[in-house]
Design a protein around this motif. Sequence first.
Motif, PDB file in Angstrom:
ATOM      1  N   ASP A   1      -7.608  -3.682  -7.466  1.00  0.00           N
ATOM      2  CA  ASP A   1      -9.025  -3.890  -7.175  1.00  0.00           C
ATOM      3  C   ASP A   1      -9.887  -3.671  -8.408  1.00  0.00           C
ATOM      4  O   ASP A   1     -10.835  -4.425  -8.665  1.00  0.00           O
ATOM      5  CB  ASP A   1      -9.472  -2.971  -6.039  1.00  0.00           C
ATOM      6  CG  ASP A   1      -8.901  -3.404  -4.691  1.00  0.00           C
ATOM      7  OD1 ASP A   1      -8.259  -4.471  -4.623  1.00  0.00           O
ATOM      8  OD2 ASP A   1      -9.102  -2.663  -3.707  1.00  0.00           O
ATOM      9  N   ASP A   2      -9.571  -2.650  -9.199  1.00  0.00           N
ATOM     10  CA  ASP A   2     -10.344  -2.383 -10.415  1.00  0.00           C
ATOM     11  C   ASP A   2     -10.181  -3.510 -11.425  1.00  0.00           C
ATOM     12  O   ASP A   2     -11.161  -3.964 -12.030  1.00  0.00           O
ATOM     13  CB  ASP A   2      -9.917  -1.058 -11.048  1.00  0.00           C
ATOM     14  CG  ASP A   2     -10.457   0.150 -10.302  1.00  0.00           C
ATOM     15  OD1 ASP A   2     -11.316  -0.045  -9.413  1.00  0.00           O
ATOM     16  OD2 ASP A   2     -10.017   1.273 -10.592  1.00  0.00           O
TER      17      ASP A   2
ATOM     18  N   LEU B   1      -3.064  -0.433  -5.126  1.00  0.00           N
ATOM     19  CA  LEU B   1      -4.291  -1.000  -4.560  1.00  0.00           C
ATOM     20  C   LEU B   1      -5.480  -0.749  -5.472  1.00  0.00           C
ATOM     21  O   LEU B   1      -6.259  -1.664  -5.772  1.00  0.00           O
ATOM     22  CB  LEU B   1      -4.552  -0.398  -3.180  1.00  0.00           C
ATOM     23  CG  LEU B   1      -5.899  -0.764  -2.527  1.00  0.00           C
ATOM     24  CD1 LEU B   1      -5.991  -2.260  -2.281  1.00  0.00           C
ATOM     25  CD2 LEU B   1      -6.083   0.015  -1.222  1.00  0.00           C
ATOM     26  N   GLU B   2      -5.620   0.478  -5.934  1.00  0.00           N
ATOM     27  CA  GLU B   2      -6.758   0.831  -6.786  1.00  0.00           C
ATOM     28  C   GLU B   2      -6.701   0.086  -8.117  1.00  0.00           C
ATOM     29  O   GLU B   2      -7.726  -0.401  -8.613  1.00  0.00           O
ATOM     30  CB  GLU B   2      -6.796   2.346  -7.026  1.00  0.00           C
ATOM     31  CG  GLU B   2      -7.066   3.188  -5.797  1.00  0.00           C
ATOM     32  CD  GLU B   2      -5.851   3.346  -4.889  1.00  0.00           C
ATOM     33  OE1 GLU B   2      -6.017   3.855  -3.765  1.00  0.00           O
ATOM     34  OE2 GLU B   2      -4.722   2.975  -5.306  1.00  0.00           O
ATOM     35  N   ALA B   3      -5.483  -0.017  -8.685  1.00  0.00           N
ATOM     36  CA  ALA B   3      -5.338  -0.716  -9.967  1.00  0.00           C
ATOM     37  C   ALA B   3      -5.686  -2.198  -9.820  1.00  0.00           C
ATOM     38  O   ALA B   3      -6.376  -2.774 -10.670  1.00  0.00           O
ATOM     39  CB  ALA B   3      -3.911  -0.554 -10.485  1.00  0.00           C
TER      40      ALA B   3
ATOM     41  N   GLU C   1       0.814  -1.220   0.000  1.00  0.00           N
ATOM     42  CA  GLU C   1       0.000   0.000   0.000  1.00  0.00           C
ATOM     43  C   GLU C   1       0.844   1.265   0.000  1.00  0.00           C
ATOM     44  O   GLU C   1       0.304   2.365  -0.176  1.00  0.00           O
ATOM     45  CB  GLU C   1      -0.953  -0.007   1.192  1.00  0.00           C
ATOM     46  CG  GLU C   1      -2.006  -1.106   1.096  1.00  0.00           C
ATOM     47  CD  GLU C   1      -3.106  -0.953   2.137  1.00  0.00           C
ATOM     48  OE1 GLU C   1      -3.421   0.194   2.510  1.00  0.00           O
ATOM     49  OE2 GLU C   1      -3.650  -1.980   2.579  1.00  0.00           O
TER      50      GLU C   1
ATOM     51  N   ASN D   1      -5.013  -0.540 -16.149  1.00  0.00           N
ATOM     52  CA  ASN D   1      -4.503  -0.938 -14.832  1.00  0.00           C
ATOM     53  C   ASN D   1      -3.451  -2.032 -14.860  1.00  0.00           C
ATOM     54  O   ASN D   1      -2.659  -2.166 -13.926  1.00  0.00           O
ATOM     55  CB  ASN D   1      -5.664  -1.411 -13.949  1.00  0.00           C
ATOM     56  CG  ASN D   1      -6.559  -0.274 -13.510  1.00  0.00           C
ATOM     57  OD1 ASN D   1      -6.075   0.760 -13.054  1.00  0.00           O
ATOM     58  ND2 ASN D   1      -7.863  -0.447 -13.638  1.00  0.00           N
TER      59      ASN D   1
ATOM     60  N   ARG E   1     -11.865  -6.856 -10.073  1.00  0.00           N
ATOM     61  CA  ARG E   1     -13.319  -6.723  -9.964  1.00  0.00           C
ATOM     62  C   ARG E   1     -13.958  -6.795 -11.343  1.00  0.00           C
ATOM     63  O   ARG E   1     -14.929  -7.531 -11.556  1.00  0.00           O
ATOM     64  CB  ARG E   1     -13.682  -5.400  -9.287  1.00  0.00           C
ATOM     65  CG  ARG E   1     -15.187  -5.130  -9.244  1.00  0.00           C
ATOM     66  CD  ARG E   1     -15.480  -3.771  -8.623  1.00  0.00           C
ATOM     67  NE  ARG E   1     -14.738  -2.701  -9.277  1.00  0.00           N
ATOM     68  CZ  ARG E   1     -15.115  -2.147 -10.433  1.00  0.00           C
ATOM     69  NH1 ARG E   1     -16.190  -2.583 -11.066  1.00  0.00           N
ATOM     70  NH2 ARG E   1     -14.402  -1.165 -10.963  1.00  0.00           N
TER      71      ARG E   1
ATOM     72  N   GLY F   1      -1.270   3.988  -6.080  1.00  0.00           N
ATOM     73  CA  GLY F   1      -2.082   3.514  -7.191  1.00  0.00           C
ATOM     74  C   GLY F   1      -2.186   2.013  -7.339  1.00  0.00           C
ATOM     75  O   GLY F   1      -3.039   1.519  -8.091  1.00  0.00           O
TER      76      GLY F   1
END
Length: 280
Positions: free
Chosen positions: A26-27, A22-24, A16, A243, A30, A20
Amino acid sequence: MRLVLMGDLHYHEIDETIPGWLEARDDFYRIFLDRFLELEGDAHISLGDLTNYGASSELQEVYEMIRQHDRTFYHALGNHDLYAQTRMEVLQITGQARYHAVVTDRAVLAFLDTAKEMDFEDWGGWVDAEQLQWFEEVVKASGTKPLLVFAHHPVYNTTTNSEKEKGSIHPSIDMWNILNQKVGVGIYFNGHTHVDSIVKQNNWTFVQLSACLDQHGLRIVDIEQEEIRISAMDITDEALAENVGTLYNHMKYFRHNPNARGIESDRECNVPLQLPAEQK
């Protein structure tokens, strides 16, 4: 009957402190898993390396996403799924069977466990004597009904790169001694080498899927009266491409393969179900 397959997913832990990531992650996962599980099918199947290291957090998080969809999901263990924990610990988290068969009106589905346990130095495949005996019984019992096998590691010297060291079930294990007992059509699906490949040998068709990070796609398997159709589906959401670079540039234990796709004949095929005259 329809099956939906994905190759090596490599869902992974992140750092973490790296902006960027974590967001990449998860996106990407998902979106990819939503597209995979939104497709109608009688079963949705992972060919192993669902996770990148088999850590409890990886397994719990990816299964939480999967269980949000009301689907029949099968997971053949991959070597990456068994790096951090024992086989039994992983199976307790996933709720999966180590190896098993599903008999339907149209086909027999056999799920193998080819992964070594907590052996980070040797990512090649292995099948113990007990499982080999079980698999031989499954092959014999399938009769002339189509047999579809799902495993992480390829059979040695079948699909692309399966002849390389650690690229298959160990060549000392005579898988053909069992496969040759199949009457009629057999199809063997695997991942592991991160490159699409389809090879036909004897009455078997070997279908290898690349890693989801390299090739944003799935395979659809339609089992019909006269043939089994294996088709490729690309997932074209822009967010995946945006991502994915962040993921494989930072994650450990994964090397991006820009040549994963191969040619179209390595992604799709039709397998006739009519028995050759000599096998009737």
